[in-house]
Design a protein around this motif. Structure first.
Motif, PDB file in Angstrom:
ATOM      1  N   GLU A 167      -0.745 -67.004  51.382  1.00  0.00           N
ATOM      2  CA  GLU A 167      -2.052 -67.643  51.516  1.00  0.00           C
ATOM      3  C   GLU A 167      -2.240 -68.783  50.517  1.00  0.00           C
ATOM      4  OE1 GLU A 167      -4.564 -67.123  53.716  1.00  0.00           O
ATOM      5  OE2 GLU A 167      -3.203 -65.800  54.803  1.00  0.00           O
ATOM      6  N   ALA A 168      -1.560 -68.686  49.381  1.00  0.00           N
ATOM      7  CA  ALA A 168      -1.739 -69.694  48.331  1.00  0.00           C
ATOM      8  C   ALA A 168      -0.690 -70.798  48.385  1.00  0.00           C
ATOM      9  CB  ALA A 168      -1.697 -69.013  46.951  1.00  0.00           C
ATOM     10  N   ARG A 169       0.161 -70.801  49.407  1.00  0.00           N
ATOM     11  CA  ARG A 169       1.250 -71.782  49.451  1.00  0.00           C
ATOM     12  C   ARG A 169       0.806 -73.231  49.330  1.00  0.00           C
ATOM     13  NH1 ARG A 169       5.006 -70.800  54.467  1.00  0.00           N
ATOM     14  NH2 ARG A 169       2.956 -70.382  55.393  1.00  0.00           N
ATOM     15  N   PRO A 170      -0.215 -73.682  50.060  1.00  0.00           N
ATOM     16  CA  PRO A 170      -0.617 -75.091  49.902  1.00  0.00           C
ATOM     17  C   PRO A 170      -1.009 -75.432  48.470  1.00  0.00           C
ATOM     18  CG  PRO A 170      -1.607 -74.150  51.871  1.00  0.00           C
ATOM     19  CD  PRO A 170      -0.995 -73.018  51.122  1.00  0.00           C
ATOM     20  N   SER A 171      -1.786 -74.547  47.865  1.00  0.00           N
ATOM     21  CA  SER A 171      -2.211 -74.789  46.487  1.00  0.00           C
ATOM     22  C   SER A 171      -1.039 -74.692  45.515  1.00  0.00           C
ATOM     23  CB  SER A 171      -3.298 -73.785  46.090  1.00  0.00           C
ATOM     24  OG  SER A 171      -3.736 -74.014  44.769  1.00  0.00           O
ATOM     25  N   LEU A 172      -0.127 -73.760  45.781  1.00  0.00           N
ATOM     26  CA  LEU A 172       1.057 -73.625  44.927  1.00  0.00           C
ATOM     27  C   LEU A 172       1.929 -74.864  45.003  1.00  0.00           C
ATOM     28  CD1 LEU A 172       2.067 -69.903  45.592  1.00  0.00           C
ATOM     29  CD2 LEU A 172       1.234 -70.845  43.429  1.00  0.00           C
ATOM     30  N   LEU A 173       2.032 -75.457  46.192  1.00  0.00           N
ATOM     31  CA  LEU A 173       2.830 -76.670  46.336  1.00  0.00           C
ATOM     32  C   LEU A 173       2.206 -77.836  45.573  1.00  0.00           C
ATOM     33  CD1 LEU A 173       4.012 -76.623  50.052  1.00  0.00           C
ATOM     34  CD2 LEU A 173       5.449 -76.630  48.014  1.00  0.00           C
ATOM     35  N   LEU A 174       0.887 -77.985  45.686  1.00  0.00           N
ATOM     36  CA  LEU A 174       0.220 -79.047  44.932  1.00  0.00           C
ATOM     37  C   LEU A 174       0.352 -78.801  43.432  1.00  0.00           C
ATOM     38  CD1 LEU A 174      -3.036 -79.620  47.017  1.00  0.00           C
ATOM     39  CD2 LEU A 174      -1.020 -81.088  46.881  1.00  0.00           C
ATOM     40  N   GLY A 175       0.231 -77.537  43.035  1.00  0.00           N
ATOM     41  CA  GLY A 175       0.443 -77.204  41.634  1.00  0.00           C
ATOM     42  C   GLY A 175       1.871 -77.470  41.197  1.00  0.00           C
TER      43      GLY A 175
END
Length: 245
Positions: A167-175
């Motif tokens: 679920e956090a993949r998009p945010s993890l990628l931006l991070g």
């Protein structure tokens, strides 16, 4: 005022000369191989350091998230201890940390300078930053999804692996893009103490030897690397973000 206008043409010439120099074949014949190797060294330092920093920072960030009082494994004492460690790590200026742990770096990799000598402090400095980035990303996961997984009897590990991280993949990628760019910036700082890469070239040739054209090109190359990394990760994040579909 008259002195200012009299010196203006000379000042403009000094500013524009490096710009003209980088478009000459003589410049690239003399410094092209150095710049190419410097870019490669910078990418090597950034890539290796990012991998090891995530090996430390990702689990640490997950622990920070799940051990919070409202987390799936609340452990107040452990959470405070980990938070303190992360805050201390983030508060140390990179160049001071690099100098302070030189003996430890030599113990680990056998040298204090060069690419290998830069990787250890890069990892130690970036891991706490990555841990906070991961913690922030996991905090964005919808609590209702986590509660539903708990209601279905999922174990904490299953919730982390099948709920939090997907679920956090998009945010993890931006991070991830922010973390890589931060490490890239640290490699330029590491050049001040002989780590190699574009930062080393900017200092040795651009500053110490007074070759402003070299300083200009190294800055341009670093900007291009940053823009490339940010663009790639932004596109990947947008592609897998379910909210945009």
């Amino acid at each position: 005022m008259a002195d200012f206008f009299n010196s203006l043409p000379t000042g403009l010439l000094n500013v524009l000369t490096p710009v003209f120099e980088i478009f000459t074949s003589a410049f690239w014949h003399q410094y092209g191989p150095l710049l190419g190797q410097g870019a490669i060294d910078t990418l090597i330092m950034t890539g290796i350091s990012t991998v090891f920093a995530y090996l430390l920072g990702l689990p640490l960030g997950i622990l920070l998230s799940v051990t919070q009082p409202h987390g799936i494994l609340p452990r107040r004492g452990l959470n405070r201890a980990l938070g303190w460690i992360v805050n201390v790590g983030r508060s140390l200026p990179f160049i001071i940390l690099m100098v302070a742990i030189m003996d430890f770096t030599k113990l680990i990799v056998g040298t204090k300078i060069g690419i290998r000598g830069a990787i250890v402090p890069l990892v130690i400095s970036a891991a706490p930053f990555i841990a906070r980035m991961v913690e922030t990303s996991l905090a964005e996961v919808d609590a209702g999804v986590v509660e539903a997984a708990q209601a279905m009897g999922a174990s904490p590990f299953q919730i982390i692996w099948k709920v939090y991280l997907p679920e956090a993949r998009p945010s993890l990628l931006l991070g991830g893009s922010i973390s890589i760019i931060t490490i890239l910036a640290y490699t330029a700082i590491a050049g001040a103490v002989g780590a190699g890469g574009l930062g080393d070239l900017a200092i040795r040739y651009g500053y110490q030897r007074r070759i402003p054209s070299m300083l200009l090109v190294t800055v341009i190359l670093i900007i291009l690397l940053v823009q490339g990394i940010q663009t790639v990760f932004s596109l990947l994040s947008a592609r897998i973000d379910k909210r945009l579909k």
